[in-house]
Write a protein that holds these residues in place. Structure first.
Motif, mmCIF file in Angstrom:
data_model
loop_
_atom_site.group_PDB
_atom_site.id
_atom_site.type_symbol
_atom_site.label_atom_id
_atom_site.label_comp_id
_atom_site.label_asym_id
_atom_site.label_seq_id
_atom_site.Cartn_x
_atom_site.Cartn_y
_atom_site.Cartn_z
ATOM 1 N N ILE A 18 1.035 -1.167 0.209
ATOM 2 C CA ILE A 18 -0.004 -0.045 -0.016
ATOM 3 C C ILE A 18 0.771 1.272 0.001
ATOM 4 C CG2 ILE A 18 -2.039 1.123 1.148
ATOM 5 C CD1 ILE A 18 -2.729 -1.525 0.166
ATOM 6 N N GLN A 19 0.789 2.208 -1.037
ATOM 7 C CA GLN A 19 1.641 3.246 -1.130
ATOM 8 C C GLN A 19 1.007 4.300 -0.102
ATOM 9 O OE1 GLN A 19 4.153 3.432 -2.954
ATOM 10 N NE2 GLN A 19 4.191 1.444 -3.646
ATOM 11 N N PRO A 20 1.884 5.415 0.297
ATOM 12 C CA PRO A 20 1.459 6.380 1.422
ATOM 13 C C PRO A 20 0.396 7.141 1.003
ATOM 14 C CG PRO A 20 3.647 6.276 1.073
ATOM 15 C CD PRO A 20 3.420 5.175 0.198
ATOM 16 N N GLU A 21 0.223 7.417 -0.250
ATOM 17 C CA GLU A 21 -0.933 8.295 -0.621
ATOM 18 C C GLU A 21 -2.346 7.474 -0.296
ATOM 19 O OE1 GLU A 21 0.778 6.890 -4.572
ATOM 20 O OE2 GLU A 21 1.506 7.355 -2.446
ATOM 21 N N ASP A 22 -2.251 6.164 -0.360
ATOM 22 C CA ASP A 22 -3.492 5.229 0.005
ATOM 23 C C ASP A 22 -3.660 4.897 1.394
ATOM 24 O OD1 ASP A 22 -4.299 5.318 -2.710
ATOM 25 O OD2 ASP A 22 -2.682 4.058 -3.417
ATOM 26 N N PHE A 23 -2.758 5.118 2.313
ATOM 27 C CA PHE A 23 -2.746 4.663 3.607
ATOM 28 C C PHE A 23 -4.319 4.858 4.250
ATOM 29 C CE2 PHE A 23 1.864 5.097 4.858
ATOM 30 C CZ PHE A 23 2.114 4.014 4.070
ATOM 31 N N SER A 24 -4.867 6.341 4.078
ATOM 32 C CA SER A 24 -6.116 6.592 4.690
ATOM 33 C C SER A 24 -6.979 5.678 4.028
ATOM 34 C CB SER A 24 -6.313 8.198 4.611
ATOM 35 O OG SER A 24 -5.110 8.623 5.279
ATOM 36 N N ARG A 25 -7.031 5.537 2.740
ATOM 37 C CA ARG A 25 -8.246 4.959 2.202
ATOM 38 C C ARG A 25 -8.203 3.370 2.640
ATOM 39 N NH1 ARG A 25 -9.650 3.181 -3.396
ATOM 40 N NH2 ARG A 25 -7.558 3.778 -4.246
ATOM 41 N N TRP A 26 -7.107 2.804 2.709
ATOM 42 C CA TRP A 26 -6.858 1.353 2.936
ATOM 43 C C TRP A 26 -7.584 1.080 4.280
ATOM 44 C CZ3 TRP A 26 -6.804 -3.377 1.195
ATOM 45 C CH2 TRP A 26 -6.497 -4.272 2.120
ATOM 46 N N LEU A 27 -6.997 2.110 5.362
ATOM 47 C CA LEU A 27 -7.381 2.075 6.855
ATOM 48 C C LEU A 27 -8.716 2.391 7.079
ATOM 49 C CD1 LEU A 27 -4.120 3.218 8.394
ATOM 50 C CD2 LEU A 27 -4.675 0.729 8.278
ATOM 51 N N ASP A 28 -9.244 3.007 6.318
ATOM 52 C CA ASP A 28 -10.925 3.644 6.603
ATOM 53 C C ASP A 28 -11.791 2.689 6.310
ATOM 54 O OD1 ASP A 28 -13.134 4.834 6.809
ATOM 55 O OD2 ASP A 28 -12.897 6.176 5.017
ATOM 56 N N CYS A 29 -12.213 1.905 7.303
ATOM 57 C CA CYS A 29 -13.151 0.523 7.267
ATOM 58 C C CYS A 29 -14.557 1.096 7.430
ATOM 59 C CB CYS A 29 -12.626 -0.296 8.127
ATOM 60 S SG CYS A 29 -11.171 -1.176 7.908
ATOM 61 N N LYS A 30 -14.694 2.389 7.828
ATOM 62 C CA LYS A 30 -16.064 2.695 8.067
ATOM 63 C C LYS A 30 -16.870 3.330 6.610
ATOM 64 C CE LYS A 30 -15.142 4.565 12.935
ATOM 65 N NZ LYS A 30 -15.047 5.803 13.639
ATOM 66 N N SER A 31 -16.074 3.716 5.722
ATOM 67 C CA SER A 31 -16.419 4.566 4.605
ATOM 68 C C SER A 31 -16.010 3.841 3.384
ATOM 69 C CB SER A 31 -16.475 5.796 4.391
ATOM 70 O OG SER A 31 -15.085 6.205 4.259
ATOM 71 N N GLN A 32 -15.167 2.889 3.688
ATOM 72 C CA GLN A 32 -14.555 2.045 2.366
ATOM 73 C C GLN A 32 -14.874 0.472 2.388
ATOM 74 O OE1 GLN A 32 -12.659 4.044 -0.354
ATOM 75 N NE2 GLN A 32 -13.667 5.623 0.734
ATOM 76 N N GLU A 33 -15.802 0.240 1.720
ATOM 77 C CA GLU A 33 -15.705 -1.247 1.547
ATOM 78 C C GLU A 33 -14.733 -1.952 0.944
ATOM 79 O OE1 GLU A 33 -18.677 -2.993 2.473
ATOM 80 O OE2 GLU A 33 -20.085 -1.328 3.387
ATOM 81 N N PRO A 34 -14.680 -3.255 1.092
ATOM 82 C CA PRO A 34 -13.747 -4.238 0.404
ATOM 83 C C PRO A 34 -13.713 -3.727 -1.024
ATOM 84 C CG PRO A 34 -14.482 -5.514 2.045
ATOM 85 C CD PRO A 34 -15.508 -4.163 2.076
#
Length: 256
Positions: A178-194
């Motif tokens: 996972i690249q740094p610019e995508d850390f937040s999206r990967w870790l956001d399990c509240k609004s980001q479904e698999p």
């Protein structure tokens, strides 16, 4: 496949890359193996809405995923990896894919190239590291297992995908990066479904890693020095491409 890795970064380097609340001191580790404690990065709640405080924290967990519904971990297979292509479909990983995605900091990982069938040559070990150095963030899943007596154990697995060109001549699987610019999206399990982060679970760019042949010292978990990563001349020529019939067993329950 990812059966061993290393993490030699300082706490300051982890703080800077991941934006952590804090990171305690820990020794450099050159041969991290399954069942050992590993560092994972998880999302953390902000103290107040609009605060500029870091949103991530580091935890120590056991490398070897145990689903919450398991009765006796001693009778359950050791899940060190999860296939990115099918994790959301598997009962063991489904809940963690939706609710407990994490990052696993590493300086690189080790992989073994099996010899041709019928050969007496030993497997050749490789140290696979970012060409530009630094820390790599591997995609992971976390689960907290609770025993009947109320004690809890935090556990984790590393997601894998098909290997890129730098690794495919060694093994057909590699950890998801996972690249740094995508850390937040990967870790956001509240609004980001698999399904919303499926585009992140792909092989790293072709030029991201380099594979260094190393000695068999890394085969023993009791060997933990930096000399494990010293380059050697392989005993046998390295094939340009991994054989199509030389597959692993799925990459979820074995070490190599």
């Amino acid at each position: 496949m990812c059966g061993r890795f290393a993490l030699t970064a300082t706490p300051e380097e982890l703080l800077e890359l991941f934006g952590l609340l804090e990171a305690e001191g820990f020794p450099a580790r050159f041969n991290i193996a399954p069942t050992q404690p590993i560092i994972v990065v998880v999302a953390s709640e902000r103290a107040e809405p609009g605060s500029n405080l870091p949103e991530r924290k580091a935890l120590l967990v056991r490398w070897g995923f145990t689903p919450g519904w398991v009765k006796d971990p001693r009778k359950f297979p050791l899940l060190i990896n999860a296939r990115a292509e099918t994790a959301i479909e598997k009962a063991a990983f489904r809940a963690a894919m939706r609710h407990r995605r994490v990052l696993v900091p590493a300086s690189g990982f080790y992989e073994w190239q099996r010899p041709a069938k019928g050969s007496r040559d030993a497997a050749q070990a490789f140290w696979v590291r970012p060409r530009k150095g630094g820390i790599v963030a591997l995609a992971g899943l976390m689960e907290t297992w609770s025993s009947a007596d109320g004690s809890e154990v935090d556990t984790a697995a590393i997601l894998t995908t098909g290997a890129n060109r730098a690794v495919s001549h060694i093994h057909d699987r590699m950890p998801v990066v996972i690249q740094p610019e995508d850390f937040s999206r990967w870790l956001d399990c509240k609004s980001q479904e698999p399904r919303d982060v499926a585009d992140l679970m792909v092989p790293a760019a072709e030029d991201y890693f380099e594979a260094i042949p190393i000695s068999e010292k890394v085969n023993k978990v009791t060997n933990t020095g930096p000399d494990l990563q010293d380059e050697v001349t392989p005993a046998a020529p390295i094939p340009k491409k991994r054989r199509a019939d030389d597959r692993d067993d799925g990459g979820q329950m074995s070490l190599f």
